[in-house]
Design a protein around this motif. Structure first.
Motif, PDB file in Angstrom:
ATOM      1  N   ASP A 232       0.533  -1.162   0.007  1.00  0.00           N
ATOM      2  CA  ASP A 232       0.145   0.043   0.020  1.00  0.00           C
ATOM      3  C   ASP A 232       1.071   1.251  -0.036  1.00  0.00           C
ATOM      4  N   ALA A 233       1.853   1.216   0.669  1.00  0.00           N
ATOM      5  CA  ALA A 233       3.104   2.328   0.760  1.00  0.00           C
ATOM      6  C   ALA A 233       4.549   1.528   0.215  1.00  0.00           C
ATOM      7  N   VAL A 234       5.777   2.387  -0.283  1.00  0.00           N
ATOM      8  CA  VAL A 234       6.628   2.102  -0.571  1.00  0.00           C
ATOM      9  C   VAL A 234       7.785   3.700  -0.394  1.00  0.00           C
ATOM     10  N   VAL A 235       8.671   3.085   0.765  1.00  0.00           N
ATOM     11  CA  VAL A 235       9.685   4.160   1.444  1.00  0.00           C
ATOM     12  C   VAL A 235      10.558   3.893   0.179  1.00  0.00           C
ATOM     13  N   ASP A 236      11.348   4.516  -0.097  1.00  0.00           N
ATOM     14  CA  ASP A 236      12.142   5.283  -0.939  1.00  0.00           C
ATOM     15  C   ASP A 236      13.722   6.110   0.040  1.00  0.00           C
ATOM     16  N   ALA A 237      14.822   4.931   1.091  1.00  0.00           N
ATOM     17  CA  ALA A 237      15.374   5.676   1.896  1.00  0.00           C
ATOM     18  C   ALA A 237      16.840   4.994   1.629  1.00  0.00           C
ATOM     19  N   SER A 238      16.274   4.835  -0.058  1.00  0.00           N
ATOM     20  CA  SER A 238      18.513   4.549  -0.080  1.00  0.00           C
ATOM     21  C   SER A 238      18.843   5.490  -0.921  1.00  0.00           C
ATOM     22  N   ASN A 239      20.330   4.843  -1.612  1.00  0.00           N
ATOM     23  CA  ASN A 239      20.913   5.733  -2.525  1.00  0.00           C
ATOM     24  C   ASN A 239      20.728   5.773  -3.334  1.00  0.00           C
ATOM     25  N   ALA A 240      19.278   4.795  -3.957  1.00  0.00           N
ATOM     26  CA  ALA A 240      20.252   4.075  -5.033  1.00  0.00           C
ATOM     27  C   ALA A 240      19.292   4.466  -6.882  1.00  0.00           C
ATOM     28  N   ALA A 241      19.810   5.364  -7.753  1.00  0.00           N
ATOM     29  CA  ALA A 241      19.410   6.189  -9.042  1.00  0.00           C
ATOM     30  C   ALA A 241      18.111   5.638  -9.593  1.00  0.00           C
ATOM     31  N   HIS A 242      18.116   4.186  -8.980  1.00  0.00           N
ATOM     32  CA  HIS A 242      17.568   3.274  -9.754  1.00  0.00           C
ATOM     33  C   HIS A 242      15.913   2.923  -9.163  1.00  0.00           C
ATOM     34  N   LEU A 243      16.151   3.127  -8.089  1.00  0.00           N
ATOM     35  CA  LEU A 243      14.783   2.734  -6.635  1.00  0.00           C
ATOM     36  C   LEU A 243      13.733   3.414  -7.015  1.00  0.00           C
ATOM     37  N   PRO A 244      13.907   4.755  -7.546  1.00  0.00           N
ATOM     38  CA  PRO A 244      12.746   5.530  -7.499  1.00  0.00           C
ATOM     39  C   PRO A 244      11.630   4.786  -7.962  1.00  0.00           C
ATOM     40  N   GLY A 245      12.264   4.444  -8.992  1.00  0.00           N
ATOM     41  CA  GLY A 245      11.551   3.896 -10.180  1.00  0.00           C
ATOM     42  C   GLY A 245      10.904   2.507  -9.812  1.00  0.00           C
ATOM     43  N   LEU A 246      11.225   1.811  -9.371  1.00  0.00           N
ATOM     44  CA  LEU A 246      10.905   0.725  -8.168  1.00  0.00           C
ATOM     45  C   LEU A 246      10.107   0.734  -7.822  1.00  0.00           C
ATOM     46  N   ALA A 247      10.148   1.768  -6.648  1.00  0.00           N
ATOM     47  CA  ALA A 247       9.391   2.071  -6.090  1.00  0.00           C
ATOM     48  C   ALA A 247       8.279   2.267  -6.334  1.00  0.00           C
TER      49      ALA A 247
END
Length: 343
Positions: A232-247
């Protein structure tokens, strides 16, 4: 004239540093001088150490500089116009110091003031990696007796995490996924759990799940093993450039994605997917609006971040920590603290 000296960690160039004797601060009008008791080292400090921090290239920051924006201490003196009752109070402080007069500041958004200083990060305001620190009294937040200096120095990262967890808007029974189980990610997970969510974490394969399990988070995944579940929610707390898209890929339609991590290079999302999934996306910068509520959560035990602190070192060991070395006696936590009073 101030003839008093104090010890401070000074970063003089990328990878270059020294513990120096520098003039102790004097409280200007509206300011307080703090005896610093605890300082957290964070990823932003490491970016300054390597020279990768964007502010260096944008003209917002220059060497030499004094780092340290996650701190707790006790008020030692105050300047003109400040209530002397502040002296002796245990406090932590906001990193973001707005100009106080612009439209954003007047609307209570000083953390995005165009002319803001950021303690130990942006502008000419020296940070807390020193025996004493001078800050505007308006930036101070009083710590209750139940929030000691260890917790006090975790309020600033906690405020970022609290805001991210609230932006995820979890309802009891919702399922949330946090990408990046570092300090901020684990704190976000704690606040999400406190709100009643079922919390999952995703990290790299080389990240030990030991601490997450010790904190009670059993649903720990790698990017290749994330289960096919409705988040229901995904929080991107990483520093990886591709993970916002994965979220955005992983979140349920009509869900929420929250971006609190920052990559070293531009990250991209497909806004077509955002619209077609009817997803709400929220960006979080700064702990400022969440500091008081974080203090309350620590004070009443809603969230206990103490296990995140792996070790506490003195000023002489800060350079090694910034270079990526872990103290020999460090526990599994991601956070290193500094006590400027020790050698």
């Amino acid at each position: 004239m101030n003839n008093r000296l104090m010890r401070a960690f000074v970063l003089t160039a990328p990878g270059k540093y020294a513990v120096q004797e520098v003039p102790a601060p004097i409280a200007a009008p509206g300011e307080a001088v703090i005896d610093v008791e605890r300082v957290g080292v964070c990823g932003t400090d490491m970016e300054f150490f390597t020279g990768a921090m964007a502010y260096l290239h944008q003209g917002h920051s220059t060497y030499p500089m004094r780092l340290g924006h996650e701190w707790a201490g006790r008020v030692a003196a105050v300047g003109a116009g400040v209530d002397p009752a502040w002296v002796g109070r245990r406090v932590m402080g906001d990193t973001m110091l707005g100009c106080g007069v612009c439209r954003r500041c007047r609307r209570g958004h000083q953390h995005v003031c165009e002319k803001r200083q950021e303690l130990g990060i942006r502008g000419e305001r020296p940070g807390a990696l020193a025996e004493q620190l001078a800050v505007p009294v308006s930036s101070l937040h009083v710590l209750p007796d139940s929030v000691d200096s260890v917790l006090g120095a975790l309020v600033e990262p906690g405020g970022n995490a609290l805001r991210a967890a609230r932006a995820a808007a979890p309802r009891p029974g919702d399922r949330a996924l946090v990408l990046g189980p570092g300090t901020i990610g684990l704190l976000v997970a704690m606040f999400l759990r406190a709100a009643g969510a079922e919390v999952h974490l995703m990290g790299r394969a080389d990240n030990s799940p030991v601490l997450a399990h010790e904190l009670g988070f059993e649903q720990m995944w790698t990017e290749d093993s994330v289960p096919d579940l409705p988040f229901d929610a995904v929080v991107d707390a990483s520093n990886a450039a591709h993970l916002p898209g994965l979220a955005l890929e992983l979140v349920e339609p009509a869900g929420r994605v929250v971006y609190v991590g920052l990559a070293g290079e531009p990250s991209r999302i497909d806004t077509r997917r955002l619209a077609l999934k009817d997803v709400t996306a929220v960006g979080v910068l700064s702990a400022s609006p969440g500091l008081d509520d974080t203090i309350r959560a620590y004070a009443d035990g809603t969230v206990d971040p103490r296990p995140l602190v792996a070790a506490t070192v003195g000023l002489e060991q800060v350079g090694a920590v910034l270079a990526g070395e872990r103290p020999a006696d460090a526990g599994p936590g991601p956070k290193i603290h500094v006590d400027p009073r020790t050698s």
